[in-house]
Design a protein around this motif. Structure first.
Motif, PDB file in Angstrom:
ATOM      1  N   VAL B 518       0.856  -1.190   0.000  1.00 24.73           N
ATOM      2  CA  VAL B 518       0.000   0.000   0.000  1.00 24.73           C
ATOM      3  C   VAL B 518       0.896   1.245   0.000  1.00 24.73           C
ATOM      4  CG1 VAL B 518      -1.785   1.283   1.238  1.00 24.73           C
ATOM      5  CG2 VAL B 518      -1.780  -1.226   1.293  1.00 24.73           C
ATOM      6  N   HIS B 519       0.684   2.104  -0.992  1.00 24.27           N
ATOM      7  CA  HIS B 519       1.543   3.282  -1.110  1.00 24.27           C
ATOM      8  C   HIS B 519       0.698   4.551  -1.197  1.00 24.27           C
ATOM      9  CE1 HIS B 519       5.059   0.780  -1.639  1.00 24.27           C
ATOM     10  NE2 HIS B 519       4.289   0.002  -2.374  1.00 24.27           N
ATOM     11  N   VAL B 520       0.982   5.481  -0.303  1.00 27.37           N
ATOM     12  CA  VAL B 520       0.307   6.770  -0.368  1.00 27.37           C
ATOM     13  C   VAL B 520       1.026   7.623  -1.412  1.00 27.37           C
ATOM     14  CG1 VAL B 520      -0.315   8.868   0.894  1.00 27.37           C
ATOM     15  CG2 VAL B 520      -0.448   6.637   2.037  1.00 27.37           C
ATOM     16  N   VAL B 521       0.236   8.284  -2.255  1.00 24.24           N
ATOM     17  CA  VAL B 521       0.786   9.173  -3.281  1.00 24.24           C
ATOM     18  C   VAL B 521       0.325  10.589  -2.933  1.00 24.24           C
ATOM     19  CG1 VAL B 521       0.906   9.654  -5.752  1.00 24.24           C
ATOM     20  CG2 VAL B 521       0.487   7.309  -4.959  1.00 24.24           C
ATOM     21  N   GLU B 522       1.244  11.482  -2.644  1.00 28.79           N
ATOM     22  CA  GLU B 522       0.824  12.843  -2.281  1.00 28.79           C
ATOM     23  C   GLU B 522       1.915  13.877  -2.554  1.00 28.79           C
ATOM     24  OE1 GLU B 522       0.184  13.527   1.968  1.00 28.79           O
ATOM     25  OE2 GLU B 522       1.154  11.602   2.422  1.00 28.79           O
ATOM     26  N   GLY B 523       1.462  15.126  -2.688  1.00 28.91           N
ATOM     27  CA  GLY B 523       2.334  16.205  -3.129  1.00 28.91           C
ATOM     28  C   GLY B 523       2.995  16.973  -2.001  1.00 28.91           C
ATOM     29  N   ASN B 524       3.731  16.269  -1.171  1.00 32.55           N
ATOM     30  CA  ASN B 524       4.512  16.932  -0.125  1.00 32.55           C
ATOM     31  C   ASN B 524       5.690  16.058   0.271  1.00 32.55           C
ATOM     32  OD1 ASN B 524       3.653  15.101   2.129  1.00 32.55           O
ATOM     33  ND2 ASN B 524       1.656  15.965   1.627  1.00 32.55           N
ATOM     34  N   TYR B 525       6.601  16.559   1.081  1.00 32.51           N
ATOM     35  CA  TYR B 525       7.843  15.854   1.417  1.00 32.51           C
ATOM     36  C   TYR B 525       7.667  14.868   2.567  1.00 32.51           C
ATOM     37  CZ  TYR B 525      12.707  15.111   2.843  1.00 32.51           C
ATOM     38  OH  TYR B 525      13.910  14.541   3.172  1.00 32.51           O
ATOM     39  N   GLN B 526       6.826  15.262   3.530  1.00 41.16           N
ATOM     40  CA  GLN B 526       6.771  14.479   4.771  1.00 41.16           C
ATOM     41  C   GLN B 526       5.798  13.311   4.754  1.00 41.16           C
ATOM     42  OE1 GLN B 526       7.506  17.172   8.472  1.00 41.16           O
ATOM     43  NE2 GLN B 526       6.082  18.263   7.165  1.00 41.16           N
ATOM     44  N   GLY B 527       5.015  13.210   3.692  1.00 45.99           N
ATOM     45  CA  GLY B 527       4.000  12.163   3.681  1.00 45.99           C
ATOM     46  C   GLY B 527       2.942  12.449   4.730  1.00 45.99           C
ATOM     47  N   GLN B 528       2.359  13.642   4.637  1.00 43.39           N
ATOM     48  CA  GLN B 528       1.429  14.091   5.681  1.00 43.39           C
ATOM     49  C   GLN B 528       0.203  13.185   5.803  1.00 43.39           C
ATOM     50  OE1 GLN B 528       0.504  18.302   5.263  1.00 43.39           O
ATOM     51  NE2 GLN B 528       2.618  18.809   4.794  1.00 43.39           N
ATOM     52  N   PHE B 529      -0.314  12.758   4.650  1.00 46.60           N
ATOM     53  CA  PHE B 529      -1.499  11.891   4.706  1.00 46.60           C
ATOM     54  C   PHE B 529      -1.130  10.498   5.213  1.00 46.60           C
ATOM     55  CE2 PHE B 529      -4.716   8.976   3.235  1.00 46.60           C
ATOM     56  CZ  PHE B 529      -5.881   9.635   3.559  1.00 46.60           C
ATOM     57  N   ALA B 530       0.028  10.007   4.800  1.00 45.55           N
ATOM     58  CA  ALA B 530       0.471   8.678   5.265  1.00 45.55           C
ATOM     59  C   ALA B 530       0.564   8.663   6.788  1.00 45.55           C
ATOM     60  CB  ALA B 530       1.817   8.333   4.635  1.00 45.55           C
ATOM     61  N   ARG B 531       1.043   9.756   7.350  1.00 48.15           N
ATOM     62  CA  ARG B 531       1.166   9.834   8.811  1.00 48.15           C
ATOM     63  C   ARG B 531      -0.216   9.925   9.472  1.00 48.15           C
ATOM     64  NH1 ARG B 531       6.099  14.038   9.777  1.00 48.15           N
ATOM     65  NH2 ARG B 531       4.365  15.494   9.512  1.00 48.15           N
ATOM     66  N   LEU B 532      -1.124  10.680   8.803  1.00 44.47           N
ATOM     67  CA  LEU B 532      -2.493  10.796   9.321  1.00 44.47           C
ATOM     68  C   LEU B 532      -3.168   9.419   9.330  1.00 44.47           C
ATOM     69  CD1 LEU B 532      -5.041  12.532  10.101  1.00 44.47           C
ATOM     70  CD2 LEU B 532      -5.500  12.688   7.648  1.00 44.47           C
ATOM     71  N   LEU B 533      -2.980   8.704   8.240  1.00 44.49           N
ATOM     72  CA  LEU B 533      -3.566   7.366   8.095  1.00 44.49           C
ATOM     73  C   LEU B 533      -3.047   6.435   9.192  1.00 44.49           C
ATOM     74  CD1 LEU B 533      -5.438   5.898   6.069  1.00 44.49           C
ATOM     75  CD2 LEU B 533      -3.388   5.168   4.842  1.00 44.49           C
ATOM     76  N   ALA B 534      -1.756   6.495   9.448  1.00 44.90           N
ATOM     77  CA  ALA B 534      -1.153   5.641  10.482  1.00 44.90           C
ATOM     78  C   ALA B 534      -1.708   6.016  11.859  1.00 44.90           C
ATOM     79  CB  ALA B 534       0.360   5.792  10.453  1.00 44.90           C
ATOM     80  N   ARG B 535      -1.835   7.322  12.095  1.00 50.00           N
ATOM     81  CA  ARG B 535      -2.322   7.801  13.381  1.00 50.00           C
ATOM     82  C   ARG B 535      -3.772   7.373  13.612  1.00 50.00           C
ATOM     83  NH1 ARG B 535      -0.488  12.922  12.444  1.00 50.00           N
ATOM     84  NH2 ARG B 535      -2.509  13.889  12.070  1.00 50.00           N
ATOM     85  N   GLU B 536      -4.572   7.427  12.561  1.00 44.78           N
ATOM     86  CA  GLU B 536      -6.008   7.195  12.709  1.00 44.78           C
ATOM     87  C   GLU B 536      -6.389   5.716  12.654  1.00 44.78           C
ATOM     88  OE1 GLU B 536      -8.537   9.272  13.284  1.00 44.78           O
ATOM     89  OE2 GLU B 536      -7.484  11.194  13.182  1.00 44.78           O
ATOM     90  N   THR B 537      -5.575   4.916  11.943  1.00 46.14           N
ATOM     91  CA  THR B 537      -5.962   3.512  11.754  1.00 46.14           C
ATOM     92  C   THR B 537      -4.932   2.550  12.325  1.00 46.14           C
ATOM     93  OG1 THR B 537      -4.813   3.337   9.637  1.00 46.14           O
ATOM     94  CG2 THR B 537      -7.103   4.075   9.567  1.00 46.14           C
ATOM     95  N   GLY B 538      -3.758   3.009  12.639  1.00 53.91           N
ATOM     96  CA  GLY B 538      -2.685   2.122  13.084  1.00 53.91           C
ATOM     97  C   GLY B 538      -2.061   1.368  11.912  1.00 53.91           C
ATOM     98  N   PHE B 539      -2.573   1.605  10.694  1.00 57.54           N
ATOM     99  CA  PHE B 539      -2.066   0.888   9.512  1.00 57.54           C
ATOM    100  C   PHE B 539      -0.820   1.587   8.987  1.00 57.54           C
ATOM    101  CE2 PHE B 539      -1.725  -0.451   5.168  1.00 57.54           C
ATOM    102  CZ  PHE B 539      -2.215  -1.749   5.153  1.00 57.54           C
ATOM    103  N   LYS B 540       0.246   0.803   8.879  1.00 54.35           N
ATOM    104  CA  LYS B 540       1.487   1.395   8.390  1.00 54.35           C
ATOM    105  C   LYS B 540       1.626   1.089   6.904  1.00 54.35           C
ATOM    106  CE  LYS B 540       6.000   2.609  10.071  1.00 54.35           C
ATOM    107  NZ  LYS B 540       6.232   3.215   8.804  1.00 54.35           N
ATOM    108  N   THR B 541       1.594   2.133   6.109  1.00 58.06           N
ATOM    109  CA  THR B 541       1.689   1.946   4.659  1.00 58.06           C
ATOM    110  C   THR B 541       3.143   1.806   4.244  1.00 58.06           C
ATOM    111  OG1 THR B 541       1.614   4.354   4.466  1.00 58.06           O
ATOM    112  CG2 THR B 541      -0.438   3.184   4.103  1.00 58.06           C
ATOM    113  N   GLY B 542       3.326   1.344   2.994  1.00 52.33           N
ATOM    114  CA  GLY B 542       4.686   1.191   2.471  1.00 52.33           C
ATOM    115  C   GLY B 542       5.296   2.543   2.128  1.00 52.33           C
ATOM    116  N   GLU B 543       6.428   2.495   1.475  1.00 53.84           N
ATOM    117  CA  GLU B 543       7.126   3.727   1.126  1.00 53.84           C
ATOM    118  C   GLU B 543       6.209   4.640   0.304  1.00 53.84           C
ATOM    119  OE1 GLU B 543      10.886   4.963  -1.595  1.00 53.84           O
ATOM    120  OE2 GLU B 543      11.065   3.074  -0.498  1.00 53.84           O
ATOM    121  N   PRO B 544       6.006   5.869   0.724  1.00 55.95           N
ATOM    122  CA  PRO B 544       5.110   6.737  -0.046  1.00 55.95           C
ATOM    123  C   PRO B 544       5.753   7.224  -1.347  1.00 55.95           C
ATOM    124  CG  PRO B 544       6.036   7.948   1.813  1.00 55.95           C
ATOM    125  CD  PRO B 544       6.559   6.541   1.922  1.00 55.95           C
ATOM    126  N   ILE B 545       4.921   7.611  -2.290  1.00 56.34           N
ATOM    127  CA  ILE B 545       5.412   8.208  -3.539  1.00 56.34           C
ATOM    128  C   ILE B 545       5.078   9.694  -3.447  1.00 56.34           C
ATOM    129  CG2 ILE B 545       5.178   8.231  -6.054  1.00 56.34           C
ATOM    130  CD1 ILE B 545       4.381   5.222  -5.776  1.00 56.34           C
TER     131      ILE B 545
END
Lengths: 284, 576
Positions: B518-545
């Motif tokens: 599972v890879h989050v694709v988003e237009g920023n450096y820190q992977g802001q949505f990937a971190r939000l997703l992890a915080r809200e669901t506990g699900f750790k996604t793969g390396e973001p794009i």
């Protein structure tokens, strides 16, 4: 119902005994009673500061917003429902410091509101720092060597921007202040009153005595329609301080000048689905 | 899917926009699906700007790194774009301004000469338009109709001169290059709507009952403000250009307190200035919609380019704690429904509602058959003055957390909005009990808010090998990447999040359960949505794009990201 009993609020007021704010509150109540307005027709808007507690101490509609930001919501509310009588209660820090930009631009807008600045030449709520109108040389905890900045001259700025009504009062002169507020409420534009007010806790320089000694009421020989004379009076400060209407230049305000705000208040206008449909057709 | 991609490039002020607008209008009216992305520099004249127009057999929502036809208004356009051309490619240009080079077929047109013939260099735009029309097989009579309509409004002989110029360009290509011609994908039967994200957000705000907008101009958000203002007078909406963003948000809050449906639009830096006002909306429970159109920061950043950097900002802006809605629509169409819905929700819950767009979303044109105007219905949530308890309490404690809201001016009623901790009637207090109760009241709203629509959209393979997750305008590129992976036999799926606050944690967890790669694709450096997703669901996604160079995502950029993570191996068959 809630309107019975007029505008007077009986509850506790968190101002120091002897605070000039009491005089301004009494004058506002008097002016409102005399105006014949019902409390629900009036909105008192403020920012933050001692003066800004006003909406809590008077029985009208109220908006107690952010520090320095009394004028923007007052303008927004008036534009949204121009049937309201909108009065702003603000301090020298709130209106001339933090909110200086809004002071300039709402005079330019010439929105039909009454703006009262409780000007005690010091910061009261934060306990005694210099305000934009503090005298040069005044020593405070944050200006231990004395203020070196030039005091802001609100009257001169308002006249320079051609505010339609510019007046000054002194909080102890309750009758005069009430008269000026009443007149301001009938001005079809931005009506501005700077009310000199002692701060009994922190301003040891500009005391009741200090203002009493210097202030005087402008007589019939002063013509407020004369802009050059008005500016001259705006710069009269120190040994003698003029009170009363300093400048008058009535002209149509924001509501009058805005197409569509002439009759029905904005809040009663709704966009029909048919109008949205008509807009979508332009995209083909 | 088949498509023809045209890139038009030149200096700012050279007429690029005029030519592209007319071309897009012709194509959408002919029933073609188009997507047009604008790439422009922060300057009024000169530099290098371009617009890419995809004319496709199916709807597309993202730019491409390649094109078939280049319309070069200057040499720099050729130099910058020649490597993106798919050979056999065509380059249309003024015969004097551009030197032929490389493997593409260069079609030189005496644009300046024909424009002079028509009477003024400005007619060069129509010469170019005529030439393009000839190359892609558009009908001259249709073009003449469009030009007559567009320039007829200007009066005088503008229409006639433009028609003359376009006809010269058209016929010249037909005569001098008889064997050159590109066949466009077959269009649909009916004319399509042509709309950009600024217009669709603005239209959505209007459909959602907007009565008042105050804003300060800032790229790339100004288009939203412009669109609403262009129809304000006729609709009885008040539009005010504020002295700064602090004023624009506080003005809107005053109007809202008085009972008007109010909104503001801005971009990151302006949103920063609104922080305290948004906090005020939170505690004073004043409805407001904030359309924040993202561009790269920090500070001035890249004013005319795109980014998804303001997610954390929108989620957290304003000191203290209060509930809010944050939406990030994926397409211009979705942006319409979202903006309309946002107006209703702000009114219903008396909270700030953010609509996050970005430069790609607002400046790109898309076609659609029609908007479903019945999908989001205007609903007034102001209380009935005859039904509220007396004496009226602005902040009455209720099970839902929402207090009946009355405007100012109701007979025998006192309405008090306050920025302090306050009693139920709005009076300032420091009472411990009230403090706790008011905080809890505000957060009780979340139980209702979380049930509101515009949750995640799922797309693609049901049992995917690769799953992409995105939010906002990255939808278009991610969907295209998923399509290409599936076409190559690599099962792929996409989850797109529109509502990001309150976060739809349950739906997200259900979708992600058991998924690998599972890879989050988003237009920023820190992977802001990937971190939000992890915080809200506990699900750790793969390396973001991630992308943080101010340029929009393309499907190929995403594929390149996957190749970097997994190696080229199985992606060799993916054609992008």
């Amino acid at each position: 119902m809630e309107n019975s009993g007029g505008f007077h609020y009986e509850g506790e007021k968190a101002w120091c005994a002897g605070c000039g704010d009491f005089g301004i509150l009494a004058a506002l109540e008097k002016a409102l009673l005399k105006s014949g307005k019902r409390p629900d027709e009036v909105l008192v808007v403020s920012g933050i500061g001692q003066a800004a507690k006003m909406p809590h101490y008077i029985k009208t509609n109220g908006f107690n917003g952010l520090h320095g930001r009394a004028l923007p919501p007052a303008f927004g509310a008036k534009a949204a429902n121009h049937k309201l009588t909108v009065i702003v209660a603000s301090g020298d820090g709130d209106m001339y410091g933090e909110g200086g930009n809004h002071f300039i631009h709402n005079i330019r807008r010439n929105i039909e509101i009454t703006a009262i600045a409780h000007n005690n030449q010091i910061y009261g709520l934060t306990k005694g720092q210099a305000s934009p109108t503090s005298e040069r040389g005044m020593k405070t905890k944050l200006q231990p060597e004395g203020v070196i900045l030039t005091p802001f001259n609100p009257i001169a700025v308002a006249i320079a921007l051609d505010a339609p009504f510019v007046a000054r009062s002194f909080s102890q002169e309750v009758e005069l202040t009430a008269e000026l507020i009443l007149e301001a409420m009938s001005v079809p534009g931005f009506a501005f009153i700077d009310v000199l007010q002692p701060c009994v806790s922190f301003n040891k320089l500009n005391t009741y005595e200090w203002y009493q000694k210097r202030s005087y009421k402008l007589g019939p020989d002063h013509d407020p329609a004369d802009k050059a004379k008005a500016l001259e009076k705006a710069f009269e400060w120190g040994e003698r301080i003029p009170l009363g209407v300093i400048y008058k230049n009535p002209r149509p305000g924001y509501v009058a000048n805005t197409i569509g705000l002439d009759s029905e208040p904005l809040i009663n206008k709704t966009t029909a689905l048919e109008d949205v449909k008509r807009l979508t057709e332009k995209f083909y | 899917m088949t498509e023809t991609v045209i890139t038009l490039g030149g200096k700012a002020g050279q007429g690029l926009i005029t030519v592209s607008d007319l071309l897009l209008r012709y194509l959408s009216r002919s029933g073609h699906f188009v997507f047009a992305a604008q790439d422009y520099m922060s300057r009024v004249r000169g530099g290098h700007n371009f617009m890419q127009i995809r004319i496709a057999s199916d709807p597309v929502f993202a730019p491409l790194p390649t094109s078939h036809i280049l319309v070069a208004f200057d040499q720099r356009t050729v130099d910058e774009h020649k490597d993106e051309l798919i050979i056999p490619a065509l380059v249309l240009h003024d015969i004097d301004d551009v030197k032929a080079s490389g493997n593409a077929t260069f079609i030189g047109i005496p644009i300046k000469m024909f424009a002079r013939e028509a009477g003024h260099p400005v007619y060069g735009n129509s010469v170019a338009l005529g030439a393009i029309a000839a190359v892609i097989g558009l009908r001259l009579d249709g073009l003449i109709t469009l030009l007559t309509e567009s320039f007829g409004k200007k009066g005088g002989d503008a229409a006639q001169k433009n028609v003359q110029a376009a006809t010269r360009g058209y016929n010249y290509v037909r005569d001098a290059f008889p064997f050159i011609g590109v066949t466009l994908p077959r269009p649909g039967e009916k004319p399509k709507m042509l709309i950009n994200g600024s217009q669709s957000i603005g239209l959505g705000l209007i459909a959602g009952g907007l009565q008042f907008i105050s804003a300060y101009p800032m790229s790339p958000s100004t288009g939203v403000f412009n669109y609403v203002t262009s129809h304000a007078a006729e609709l009885g909406i008040l539009s005010e250009q504020a002295e700064d963003e602090i004023a624009s948000v506080n003005i809107a809050l005053g109007a809202s307190a008085a009972g008007a449906r109010a909104a503001t639009s801005t971009s990151g830096g302006g949103l920063d200035l609104m922080a305290e006002g948004i906090s005020l909306a939170g505690v004073a429970e004043i409805p407001i919609v904030i359309a924040n159109i993202q561009r790269p920061g920090p500070a001035t950043g890249l004013p005319t380019r795109t980014a998804q950097e303001d997610l954390d900002l929108a989620l957290n802006i304003g000191h203290g704690e209060f509930p809010r809605f944050v939406f990030a629509p994926g397409t211009a169409e979705e942006a319409y429904y979202t903006a309309a819905h946002a107006m209703n929700l702000a009114d219903k819950y008396q909270v700030p509602v953010f609509v996050l767009g970005d430069q790609l979303l607002v400046d790109s044109y898309v076609t659609l058959d029609k908007l479903n105007l019945g999908k989001v219905k205007y609903k007034n949530h102001l209380a009935d003055a005859n039904k509220v308890k007396t004496p009226y309490k602005r902040y009455q404690l209720t099970p839902s957390g929402v207090s009946p809201r009355l405007p100012y001016g109701v007979p025998d009623t006192r309405v008090m909005f306050d920025s302090h901790l306050h009693e139920e009637d709005g009076h300032i207090t420091e009472n411990i009990e009230i403090c706790r109760k008011m905080v809890e009241k505000r957060f009780r709203k979340l139980a209702g808010m979380i049930k509101e629509p515009l949750g995640p959209t799922l797309y693609g393979d049901k049992k995917p090998q690769i799953t992409l997750v995105c939010w906002g305008s990255t939808y278009g590129a991610a969907r295209e990447a998923v399509d290409a992976l599936n076409a190559a036999g690599i099962g792929a799926a996409l989850a797109h999040f529109n509502r990001v606050s309150p976060f739809p944690a349950k739906e997200a967890a259900t979708f992600l359960k058991g998924k690998k790669a599972v890879h989050v694709v988003e237009g920023n450096y820190q992977g802001q949505f990937a971190r939000l997703l992890a915080r809200e669901t506990g699900f750790k996604t793969g390396e973001p794009i991630l992308r943080y160079d101010g340029r929009p995502f393309t499907a190929r950029y995403i594929l390149d990201g996957l190749k970097r993570i997994y190696g080229n191996g199985k992606f060799r068959r993916v054609s992008l």
